[in-house]
Design an enzyme around this catalytic site. Structure first.
Site, PDB file in Angstrom:
ATOM      1  N   HIS A 182       0.739  -1.162  -0.078  1.00 44.41           N
ATOM      2  CA  HIS A 182       0.176   0.133  -0.220  1.00 44.41           C
ATOM      3  C   HIS A 182       0.770   1.416  -0.047  1.00 44.41           C
ATOM      4  O   HIS A 182       0.449   2.276  -0.643  1.00 44.41           O
ATOM      5  CB  HIS A 182      -0.938  -0.038   1.255  1.00 44.41           C
ATOM      6  CG  HIS A 182      -2.047  -1.122   1.055  1.00 44.41           C
ATOM      7  ND1 HIS A 182      -2.397  -1.743   2.180  1.00 44.41           N
ATOM      8  CD2 HIS A 182      -2.587  -1.431   0.238  1.00 44.41           C
ATOM      9  CE1 HIS A 182      -3.484  -2.496   1.724  1.00 44.41           C
ATOM     10  NE2 HIS A 182      -3.505  -2.403   0.296  1.00 44.41           N
ATOM     11  N   ARG A 187       7.523 -12.433 -13.251  1.00 46.10           N
ATOM     12  CA  ARG A 187       8.029 -11.219 -12.813  1.00 46.10           C
ATOM     13  C   ARG A 187       8.331 -11.114 -11.363  1.00 46.10           C
ATOM     14  O   ARG A 187       9.173 -10.344 -10.875  1.00 46.10           O
ATOM     15  CB  ARG A 187       7.331 -10.064 -13.176  1.00 46.10           C
ATOM     16  CG  ARG A 187       7.377  -9.620 -14.610  1.00 46.10           C
ATOM     17  CD  ARG A 187       6.329  -8.618 -15.128  1.00 46.10           C
ATOM     18  NE  ARG A 187       5.103  -8.883 -14.459  1.00 46.10           N
ATOM     19  CZ  ARG A 187       4.043  -8.034 -14.584  1.00 46.10           C
ATOM     20  NH1 ARG A 187       4.387  -6.953 -15.001  1.00 46.10           N
ATOM     21  NH2 ARG A 187       2.849  -8.653 -14.180  1.00 46.10           N
ATOM     22  N   CYS A 244      -1.889  -3.041 -24.127  1.00 41.63           N
ATOM     23  CA  CYS A 244      -2.069  -2.399 -22.944  1.00 41.63           C
ATOM     24  C   CYS A 244      -1.229  -2.694 -21.683  1.00 41.63           C
ATOM     25  O   CYS A 244      -1.487  -2.448 -20.438  1.00 41.63           O
ATOM     26  CB  CYS A 244      -3.580  -2.711 -22.368  1.00 41.63           C
ATOM     27  SG  CYS A 244      -3.962  -4.295 -22.199  1.00 41.63           S
TER      28      CYS A 244
HETATM   29  C1  PEP Z   1      -1.033  -7.574 -19.096  1.00 42.06           C
HETATM   30  O1  PEP Z   1      -1.005  -8.796 -18.586  1.00 42.06           O
HETATM   31  O2  PEP Z   1      -0.161  -6.988 -19.831  1.00 42.06           O
HETATM   32  C2  PEP Z   1      -2.062  -6.633 -18.600  1.00 42.06           C
HETATM   33  C3  PEP Z   1      -2.540  -5.410 -19.105  1.00 42.06           C
HETATM   34  O3  PEP Z   1      -3.051  -7.230 -17.628  1.00 42.06           O
HETATM   35  P1  PEP Z   1      -2.584  -7.455 -15.885  1.00 42.06           P
HETATM   36  O4  PEP Z   1      -1.118  -6.601 -15.824  1.00 42.06           O
HETATM   37  O5  PEP Z   1      -3.756  -6.468 -15.321  1.00 42.06           O
HETATM   38  O6  PEP Z   1      -2.499  -8.649 -15.816  1.00 42.06           O
END
Ligand code: PEP
Ligand code: MG
Length: 542
Positions: free
Chosen positions: A180, A450, A487
């Site tokens: 947080h 990651r 995204c």
């Molecule tokens: C992704 O996996 O690149 C993504 C945008 O979704 P999240 O990071 O929310 O898993």
């Protein structure tokens, strides 16, 4: 001078004097007078309650949830209630009683293994430290000037005491990008580094430090000329950011730059950036950190607020995406050896049709009066999209029966598994847009999480395998006449933007803090390639 490598929780650069949030020491001496000791404890609890309530009144929605949760824990019978009993019945001093009550409560909570509870325990430890400071003379010891806030471990309640305008950066021994405190640092737009061993032995209040949360280094007590250079860099970065905001607000790009929204607290900042729209609303923020799922009505209210805040610009809401680090306790998913490969993303929605139905109904109702599209995460097979289409029809039928207004919005698919890339042609024939989630696509392509520390050198966010997958997905989308967005974090990585645009990506959806920088970069790339990006600004045609 001392230069040390650290881990980055929030990127940025800053420099300034340290204010060290030290935890007061606890001694096992018995209380001299149990009645008086109980009173001291009550006064400390009341003082912390007042501080947290003060911050709660000024907080945005997401921060308010954190402070409300802290206030609830502060008065919990198993925490300060237990400490009072220990003072009364065991004649312990208040600080020691708090320490023991905290230890017992956290042990009990942690036995469940819920990651959300783990973070709550960090908050409880932070509150104990504050209560103990309030019991001692250090209770009033707060920074009065701009500073780099340092501490072994900080909690939201530590930050709640301090005027956010005074915090130039944060440096801790323990921490992580998902705590947080990291979220709050991101909201305040200050750099946050962690992972410096024995921080308390290395730093004193007033020591000058340079935080480079781009390269992950901290320099303690640099020579005068380095300080000057650091302050110049800090001020230049601030000026540049302001300029980006102004320039990006007015610049037209053919490649759209959208925002990713991970919580309502980002909405206000997002509106200031003049993003072209929202390319990813991570709707799970509505479903986590609570004891039961949100109702259709609760969801409708939040979706409606997001869509109306964007004032006609396009908003893409992703359906619930449960992940290994985004678990909802109320879903009662049995423990999995590898949650990243288990019940997550669209699978959870398809296994919990009632839950999915209520989210779809809320989305369809929002679409009646807003520019909304829906997308689904973690798709691996065509039948999953067919099942989603059936559920959308069922949701529409139900709303029809209820006499509610609704609209069936365009459906898109997230391309974030290698399987979805390989069947991209089939998926493209079923949906109206693609959004490539490079975070998961990289994770599953490289078979590397990651979050696993120590393997950073194996994690290459610019891996050619990922770019080739993106190229396949973009081609499939364009073969079927639909747009392809990116995204994931790659879309906001300056080293990747030009390559993505050259691969034909139509939209980049990036975190709120990166919109201006990416928009400026895209505009420069497009200006250098006028033959390819010749579309005129519709505003100029008016
Ligand atoms: C992704 O996996 O690149 C993504 C945008 O979704 P999240 O990071 O929310 O898993
Ligand atoms: Mg993802």
């Amino acid at each position: 001078m001392l230069k040390t490598d650290c881990k980055v929780a929030q990127k940025g650069f800053s420099a300034g004097p340290v204010f060290f949030c030290r935890k007061a020491a606890v001694y096992p001496d018995p209380a001299e007078d149990a009645g008086l000791e109980e009173e001291r404890l009550s006064r400390a609890v009341e003082a912390l309650h007042n501080r947290l309530s003060g911050r709660l009144q000024k907080a945005d929605q997401a921060e308010a949830e954190l402070f409300e949760a802290e206030i609830m824990i502060l008065h919990d019978a198993g925490y300060t209630g237990r400490a009072r009993t220990l003072v009364k019945e065991e004649n312990m001093n208040a600080a020691e009683a708090l320490h023991l009550a905290e230890k017992q409560l956290c042990e009990k909570l942690l036995s469940g293994g819920d990651p959300y509870i783990k973070e709550r325990c960090e908050d409880i430890r932070g509150m104990t430290a504050q209560l103990i400071s309030l019991l001692s003379e250090r209770g009033t010891d707060l920074p009065r000037e701009k500073c780099i806030l340092a501490g072994e471990e900080l909690s939201p309640s530590d930050l709640s005491l301090i005027d956010p305008d005074l915090i130039l950066g944060i440096l801790t021994e323990k921490g992580s990008p998902t705590t947080h405190v990291s979220v709050l640092a991101g909201n305040m737009d200050v750099p946050y580094l962690y992972g410096v061993e024995n921080l308390e032995d290395r730093l004193c209040d007033g020591d000058y430090v340079i935080l480079d949360a781009y390269s992950g280094t901290v320099i303690i007590d640099p020579p005068e000329e380095e300080r000057k250079a650091a302050e110049e860099r800090r001020n230049r970065l601030r000026r540049e950011k302001k300029q980006w905001m102004e320039q990006a607000a007015g610049c037209f790009t053919k490649t759209k730059v959208y925002a990713n929204l991970s919580g309502m607290h980002e909405l206000e900042t997002l509106q200031k950036t003049k993003a072209d729209g929202i390319g990813l609303v991570r709707s799970e923020f509505l479903f986590l950190n609570r004891e039961d799922p949100p109702s259709e009505e609760d969801q409708f209210e939040v979706y409606r607020r997001i869509v109306s805040a964007m004032d006609g610009k396009e908003v893409v809401i992703r359906t619930l995406d449960i992940d290994s680090d985004k678990q909802a306790g109320w879903l009662s998913i049995p423990p999995e050896t590898n949650p990243a490969l288990g019940q997550r993303g669209l699978r959870v929605s398809l296994l919990n049709r009632e839950l999915f139905g209520s989210q779809l109904r809320a989305l369809l109702r929002t679409a009646a009066s807003g520019n909304l599209r829906i997308m689904v995460p973690m798709v691996t097979a065509e039948w999953e999209i067919d099942a989603v289409a059936e559920e959308i029809k069922a949701a529409a039928l139900e709303l029809e029966k209820r006499g509610e207004s609704y609209r069936i919005p365009e459906l898109g698919v997230m391309i974030e598994t290698p399987a979805s890339v390989m069947i991209a042609q089939e998926l493209a024939s079923r949906v109206r847009f693609f959004s490539i989630g490079t975070n998961d696509l990289t994770r599953y392509t490289l078979a590397l999480d990651r979050e696993v520390s120590g393997l950073e050198s194996f994690y290459d966010p610019l891996h050619e395998a990922v770019f080739r997958m993106i190229a396949l997905a973009v081609k499939a989308a364009h073969d079927h006449g639909i747009p392809a967005a990116v995204c994931g974090e790659l879309g906001g990585n300056p080293a990747a933007v030009e390559k993505l645009i050259r691969l034909g990506v139509d939209e980049l959806s990036v975190s709120v803090g990166k919109i201006c920088q990416v928009k400026k970069l895209v505009s420069e790339i497009e200006k250098r390639n006028p033959e390819r990006f010749s579309e005129t600004n519709p505003e100029e045609q008016k």
